[in-house]
Design a protein around this motif. Sequence first.
Motif, mmCIF file in Angstrom:
data_model
loop_
_atom_site.group_PDB
_atom_site.id
_atom_site.type_symbol
_atom_site.label_atom_id
_atom_site.label_comp_id
_atom_site.label_asym_id
_atom_site.label_seq_id
_atom_site.Cartn_x
_atom_site.Cartn_y
_atom_site.Cartn_z
ATOM 1 N N THR A 96 0.826 -1.204 0.000
ATOM 2 C CA THR A 96 0.000 0.000 0.000
ATOM 3 C C THR A 96 0.865 1.260 0.000
ATOM 4 O O THR A 96 1.963 1.285 0.554
ATOM 5 N N GLU A 97 0.348 2.313 -0.619
ATOM 6 C CA GLU A 97 1.121 3.529 -0.827
ATOM 7 C C GLU A 97 1.335 4.334 0.446
ATOM 8 O O GLU A 97 2.375 4.942 0.636
ATOM 9 N N VAL A 98 0.328 4.367 1.319
ATOM 10 C CA VAL A 98 0.412 5.239 2.494
ATOM 11 C C VAL A 98 1.044 4.532 3.683
ATOM 12 O O VAL A 98 1.982 5.027 4.302
ATOM 13 N N THR A 99 0.531 3.350 4.025
ATOM 14 C CA THR A 99 1.002 2.654 5.233
ATOM 15 C C THR A 99 2.120 1.665 4.965
ATOM 16 O O THR A 99 2.787 1.227 5.901
ATOM 17 N N GLY A 100 2.334 1.285 3.712
ATOM 18 C CA GLY A 100 3.378 0.310 3.400
ATOM 19 C C GLY A 100 3.035 -1.096 3.833
ATOM 20 O O GLY A 100 3.917 -1.959 3.934
ATOM 21 N N ASN A 101 1.743 -1.370 4.080
ATOM 22 C CA ASN A 101 1.325 -2.719 4.467
ATOM 23 C C ASN A 101 1.096 -3.585 3.231
ATOM 24 O O ASN A 101 1.005 -3.096 2.101
ATOM 25 N N THR A 102 0.990 -4.891 3.472
ATOM 26 C CA THR A 102 0.844 -5.853 2.391
ATOM 27 C C THR A 102 -0.618 -6.232 2.201
ATOM 28 O O THR A 102 -1.335 -6.454 3.175
ATOM 29 N N THR A 103 -1.052 -6.300 0.936
ATOM 30 C CA THR A 103 -2.383 -6.784 0.603
ATOM 31 C C THR A 103 -2.257 -7.896 -0.432
ATOM 32 O O THR A 103 -1.162 -8.171 -0.940
ATOM 33 N N VAL A 104 -3.393 -8.496 -0.784
ATOM 34 C CA VAL A 104 -3.381 -9.547 -1.803
ATOM 35 C C VAL A 104 -3.400 -8.959 -3.211
ATOM 36 O O VAL A 104 -3.344 -9.702 -4.192
ATOM 37 N N GLY A 105 -3.491 -7.644 -3.350
ATOM 38 C CA GLY A 105 -3.514 -7.029 -4.661
ATOM 39 C C GLY A 105 -4.913 -6.990 -5.245
ATOM 40 O O GLY A 105 -5.912 -7.068 -4.528
ATOM 41 N N ALA A 106 -4.993 -6.878 -6.554
ATOM 42 C CA ALA A 106 -6.285 -6.777 -7.236
ATOM 43 C C ALA A 106 -6.974 -8.134 -7.272
ATOM 44 O O ALA A 106 -6.326 -9.177 -7.390
ATOM 45 N N TYR A 107 -8.282 -8.103 -7.192
ATOM 46 C CA TYR A 107 -9.065 -9.341 -7.345
ATOM 47 C C TYR A 107 -9.125 -9.738 -8.811
ATOM 48 O O TYR A 107 -9.058 -10.910 -9.163
ATOM 49 N N GLN A 108 -9.245 -8.731 -9.673
ATOM 50 C CA GLN A 108 -9.374 -8.957 -11.100
ATOM 51 C C GLN A 108 -8.681 -7.808 -11.816
ATOM 52 O O GLN A 108 -8.784 -6.655 -11.403
ATOM 53 N N LEU A 144 -26.481 -5.976 -6.029
ATOM 54 C CA LEU A 144 -25.143 -5.415 -5.856
ATOM 55 C C LEU A 144 -24.176 -6.545 -5.526
ATOM 56 O O LEU A 144 -24.436 -7.352 -4.630
ATOM 57 N N THR A 145 -23.052 -6.595 -6.238
ATOM 58 C CA THR A 145 -22.011 -7.581 -5.954
ATOM 59 C C THR A 145 -20.660 -6.882 -5.923
ATOM 60 O O THR A 145 -20.431 -5.911 -6.647
ATOM 61 N N PHE A 146 -19.761 -7.377 -5.091
ATOM 62 C CA PHE A 146 -18.387 -6.883 -5.076
ATOM 63 C C PHE A 146 -17.517 -7.863 -4.298
ATOM 64 O O PHE A 146 -18.011 -8.723 -3.567
ATOM 65 N N GLN A 147 -16.210 -7.726 -4.475
ATOM 66 C CA GLN A 147 -15.236 -8.466 -3.679
ATOM 67 C C GLN A 147 -14.511 -7.475 -2.779
ATOM 68 O O GLN A 147 -14.164 -6.370 -3.223
ATOM 69 N N MET A 148 -14.285 -7.855 -1.525
ATOM 70 C CA MET A 148 -13.704 -6.921 -0.558
ATOM 71 C C MET A 148 -12.842 -7.660 0.443
ATOM 72 O O MET A 148 -13.141 -8.784 0.839
ATOM 73 N N PHE A 149 -11.736 -7.016 0.827
ATOM 74 C CA PHE A 149 -10.962 -7.491 1.969
ATOM 75 C C PHE A 149 -10.826 -6.355 2.976
ATOM 76 O O PHE A 149 -10.871 -5.177 2.622
ATOM 77 N N VAL A 150 -10.669 -6.717 4.239
ATOM 78 C CA VAL A 150 -10.414 -5.739 5.296
ATOM 79 C C VAL A 150 -9.225 -6.246 6.106
ATOM 80 O O VAL A 150 -9.291 -7.325 6.705
ATOM 81 N N ASN A 151 -8.141 -5.482 6.101
ATOM 82 C CA ASN A 151 -6.963 -5.781 6.905
ATOM 83 C C ASN A 151 -6.903 -4.801 8.069
ATOM 84 O O ASN A 151 -7.076 -3.604 7.874
ATOM 85 N N GLY A 159 -4.951 2.194 15.081
ATOM 86 C CA GLY A 159 -3.822 1.721 14.287
ATOM 87 C C GLY A 159 -4.206 1.708 12.820
ATOM 88 O O GLY A 159 -5.267 2.200 12.426
ATOM 89 N N SER A 160 -3.347 1.145 11.990
ATOM 90 C CA SER A 160 -3.603 1.171 10.547
ATOM 91 C C SER A 160 -4.669 0.146 10.153
ATOM 92 O O SER A 160 -4.881 -0.871 10.826
ATOM 93 N N LEU A 161 -5.333 0.448 9.057
ATOM 94 C CA LEU A 161 -6.502 -0.318 8.626
ATOM 95 C C LEU A 161 -6.632 -0.141 7.114
ATOM 96 O O LEU A 161 -6.502 0.971 6.610
ATOM 97 N N GLN A 162 -6.861 -1.244 6.393
ATOM 98 C CA GLN A 162 -7.046 -1.152 4.944
ATOM 99 C C GLN A 162 -8.346 -1.825 4.525
ATOM 100 O O GLN A 162 -8.655 -2.923 4.981
ATOM 101 N N LEU A 163 -9.057 -1.151 3.626
ATOM 102 C CA LEU A 163 -10.237 -1.710 2.983
ATOM 103 C C LEU A 163 -9.949 -1.745 1.488
ATOM 104 O O LEU A 163 -9.695 -0.703 0.879
ATOM 105 N N GLY A 164 -9.963 -2.941 0.916
ATOM 106 C CA GLY A 164 -9.757 -3.097 -0.516
ATOM 107 C C GLY A 164 -11.019 -3.627 -1.164
ATOM 108 O O GLY A 164 -11.677 -4.529 -0.626
#
Length: 248
Positions: free
Chosen positions: A64-76, A107-114, A206-211
């Motif tokens: 991630t650009e702001v916090t430098g944490n790791t995510t799984v990236g794009a779903y698609q 409504l459909t979507f894919q989402m992760f919350v770290n 603390g830090s939190l990401q919603l993708g």
Amino acid sequence: MMTLKPWLMAGLMGATLLSQAHAAELIQNGGFELQGVDAYDIVGWQVAEAGILGSVLAQQGTTTEVTGNTTVGAYQGTHYGLLDNNGLASNILYQNFTTSAVSQATLTFQMFVNNQSASSAVDAGGLDYTVDATDHPNQHVRVDILKAGSDPFSTSQGDVLQSLYLGGANGTLAANNYLSYQFDLTSILSGGGQFMLRFASVANQGSLQLGVDNISLQTASAVPEADTNALMLVGLGLIAAIMRRRAQ
């Protein structure tokens, strides 16, 4: 007096009732691919931010650009929507949309919350990150349908028509995988109107990401087929011809 044959009556009734479902996609750039590069100005979307330690962007990659944490990236594809909160901030990604009356809306979507904090508290202050962090921990994300024109930070019952997600991480505290979500919004959108789809995060622990990625709002409306009226007129013409012949 003329009596219609059962087959003719059934045909005419069928002609008046025949319809087809017209589908429409109400969300623009739900896959976050239109920019082609990481961007804070996201095509089709609007952003609202409070605090100085968070940001919203169309992101590629797994860091991630702001916090430098790791995510799984794009779903698609290569990009996804990211609310990257380093704490002491509230971030909003939203899109206003308009629809006519519909018979179905999904409504459909894919989402992760770290969540890098052990807390996933939901405070009565809603999306206010400035509440006291010791006595009022406020560390969560939410997804809502609101009335168009509402304050993007509002959690008032008068503005929020339906809450779709409210809580913390959707897995461990590390880089969580996407989960798939589907919601029937027919009852809300059936009469048509203007609405807002909102993804939001607030953090004071603390830090939190919603993708989020692959967002789609599909609607269907029952409208007469183009040939239905013509078919009905042919049937009425046939009846008129029969009546004229019998009258002679």
